[in-house]
Scaffold this motif. Structure first.
Motif, PDB file in Angstrom:
ATOM      1  N   HIS A  29      -5.537  -3.885  -6.785  1.00  6.99           N
ATOM      2  CA  HIS A  29      -6.514  -3.041  -7.144  1.00  6.99           C
ATOM      3  C   HIS A  29      -5.927  -1.626  -7.123  1.00  6.99           C
ATOM      4  O   HIS A  29      -5.521  -1.329  -6.374  1.00  6.99           O
ATOM      5  N   HIS A  70      -6.721   2.872   0.285  1.00  5.36           N
ATOM      6  CA  HIS A  70      -6.529   1.951   1.309  1.00  5.36           C
ATOM      7  C   HIS A  70      -7.651   1.271   2.094  1.00  5.36           C
ATOM      8  O   HIS A  70      -7.364   0.543   2.195  1.00  5.36           O
ATOM      9  N   THR A 101       0.069  -1.025   0.293  1.00  2.00           N
ATOM     10  CA  THR A 101      -0.109   0.007  -0.088  1.00  2.00           C
ATOM     11  C   THR A 101       0.316   0.968   0.103  1.00  2.00           C
ATOM     12  O   THR A 101       0.644   2.538   1.181  1.00  2.00           O
ATOM     13  N   VAL A 113      -3.600 -10.256  -6.217  1.00  4.11           N
ATOM     14  CA  VAL A 113      -4.807  -9.180  -5.912  1.00  4.11           C
ATOM     15  C   VAL A 113      -4.491  -8.218  -6.043  1.00  4.11           C
ATOM     16  O   VAL A 113      -3.340  -7.473  -5.285  1.00  4.11           O
ATOM     17  N   ARG A 133     -10.641   0.036   1.116  1.00  9.53           N
ATOM     18  CA  ARG A 133      -9.988  -1.634   0.116  1.00  9.53           C
ATOM     19  C   ARG A 133      -9.219  -2.775   0.184  1.00  9.53           C
ATOM     20  O   ARG A 133      -9.565  -4.165   0.099  1.00  9.53           O
ATOM     21  N   GLU A 180      -1.726   1.976  -4.866  1.00 11.06           N
ATOM     22  CA  GLU A 180      -2.350   0.465  -5.516  1.00 11.06           C
ATOM     23  C   GLU A 180      -2.139  -0.270  -4.222  1.00 11.06           C
ATOM     24  O   GLU A 180      -1.398  -0.593  -3.043  1.00 11.06           O
ATOM     25  N   THR A 181      -3.334  -1.122  -4.124  1.00 14.34           N
ATOM     26  CA  THR A 181      -3.842  -1.726  -3.192  1.00 14.34           C
ATOM     27  C   THR A 181      -3.907  -3.273  -3.524  1.00 14.34           C
ATOM     28  O   THR A 181      -4.523  -3.710  -4.359  1.00 14.34           O
ATOM     29  N   SER A 182      -2.217  -4.261  -2.926  1.00 16.53           N
ATOM     30  CA  SER A 182      -2.322  -5.260  -3.246  1.00 16.53           C
ATOM     31  C   SER A 182      -2.115  -6.416  -2.335  1.00 16.53           C
ATOM     32  O   SER A 182      -1.741  -6.062  -0.803  1.00 16.53           O
ATOM     33  N   VAL A 221      -9.549  -6.978  -0.561  1.00 15.86           N
ATOM     34  CA  VAL A 221      -8.166  -7.037  -1.048  1.00 15.86           C
ATOM     35  C   VAL A 221      -7.853  -8.550  -0.702  1.00 15.86           C
ATOM     36  O   VAL A 221      -7.078  -9.795  -1.245  1.00 15.86           O
TER      37      VAL A 221
END
Length: 368
Positions: free
Chosen positions: A32, A52, A10, A30, A55, A14-16, A59
């Motif tokens: 986002h 973030h 984060t 994943v 999500r 991108e939130t991953s 996520v």
């Protein structure tokens, strides 16, 4: 199933989340990406942090579902703790730390740029040290000599704008959508890279003498040169007609600097194994240029765009190394600017020892 690890990213927009097994195989990934920043032509930190926060739960839930595991199955939870936007970092760090505490498993803080070094390894088991590492992203541009994981010698870094930041700013000047990197690369395919003679910052000293032993980057002067050219073209209402040529000429200047510095680093350390990470490494023209410059005797390691852009899998892979090494490199809190753990300055006298540690490396003359 081997004990998996959850990685969370984060640092920016991108939130991953990703789950890796003990062999480093991606069980799920994943990502986002936040679209709201397109309106402003750049990342708005407050909006990034809020998104973030919104999500991260879904996520992570999607990543666990895709991997087919429950939270209680996790071996550890890792998160990018530095560097990045502090509000965005705090979301990932706070959530992951609390989750690890609740589960009674280790929490592993990871340096974002170290994560980018591990990105290509997710897809290519040969992408291991020793190598010269070029990290190019929206916030950072770095050249490293990496004789082994956890041991990083800094050859050079940007003195102002990072390469990705320059792409974004020039893209905005040209009226292209955010993010600027992919938009400029697409526009450049239709343009003449020789149309505009933009400068190659720090490639030569005053008077034209080649720079030796200096590997730093600077892109603000190049960005200013493009801005002045665009301003002149706007007066004649010709920006639209020249957009592809401007994009191609700007991109060529950036590639000349990145590839030139990387090749100089290869010659300096005596190792032509090169690993490229970070979002800008997804640029196909950069990869093609580096492959050609390194030559058939060397190796170029890159990852697909999926693992080159900010993602949780690279964070989980770096965390696996840190867990096995038993050290987290001094990271314990979110930090906007903490240095990469294990990084020391590179010195020219290291060349002789590095040559012997680079198997299969073609002999190259020293630039000195």
């Amino acid at each position: 199933m081997t004990a998996p690890i959850l990685g969370i990213e984060t640092t920016c927009d991108e939130t991953s989340a990703a789950v890796l097994d003990e062999r480093g195989t991606i069980l799920s990934l994943v990502i986002h990406s936040q679209d709201v920043h397109r309106i402003y032509g750049g990342v708005v930190p407050e909006l990034a942090a809020r998104d973030h926060l919104k999500r991260i739960e879904p996520v992570v839930a999607a990543a666990l579902h895709e991997a087919g595991i429950a939270r209680r199955d996790l071996r550890a939870i890792a998160a990018a703790a530095a560097p990045g936007l502090i509000g965005a970092l705090l979301v990932g760090v706070t959530w992951s730390r609390a989750a690890a505490f609740a589960l009674g498993i280790p929490w592993v803080p990871v340096h974002h740029m170290e994560g980018h070094l591990f990105g290509p390894l997710l897809e290519d088991p040969a992408a291991v040290p020793p190598f010269v590492g070029l990290l190019v992203s929206g916030g950072h541009t770095m050249l490293l000599w990496v004789p082994e994981w956890g041991s990083y010698f800094l050859l050079g870094q940007t003195r102002d704008d990072a390469a990705g930041e320059a792409f974004d700013k020039v893209g905005k000047l040209l009226g292209l959508p955010y993010p600027g990197g992919p938009a400029i690369e697409a526009a450049a395919r239709e343009g003449d890279p020789e149309r505009y003679a933009f400068p190659r910052p720090m490639m030569r000293r005053k008077g034209g003498a080649p720079v030796t032993g200096a590997f730093d980057f600077s892109f603000s002067g190049l960005k200013t040169a493009v801005a002045r050219t665009v301003a002149r073209l706007e007066e004649a209402d010709r920006v639209r007609d020249e957009r592809a040529h401007l994009a191609a000429s700007f991109q060529q200047a950036v590639l000349d600097v990145l590839a030139g510095r990387t090749l100089a680093a290869v010659e300096a350390v005596g190792c032509d194994r090169v690993l490229v990470g970070g979002g800008v490494s997804a640029n196909r023209a950069l990869r093609t240029r580096l492959r050609g410059d390194i030559g058939p005797g060397g190796r170029l390691f890159t990852g697909s765009p999926r693992v080159s852009l900010d993602n949780g899998a690279m964070i989980a892979r770096a965390a696996q190394f840190r867990l096995e090494a038993g050290t987290f490199g001094g990271l314990s809190e979110a930090s906007a600017s903490a240095p990469m753990p294990g990084t020391l300055p590179w010195r020219p006298e290291m060349r002789d020892s590095s040559q012997g540690s680079c198997p299969g490396s073609a002999a190259r003359p020293s630039p000195n």
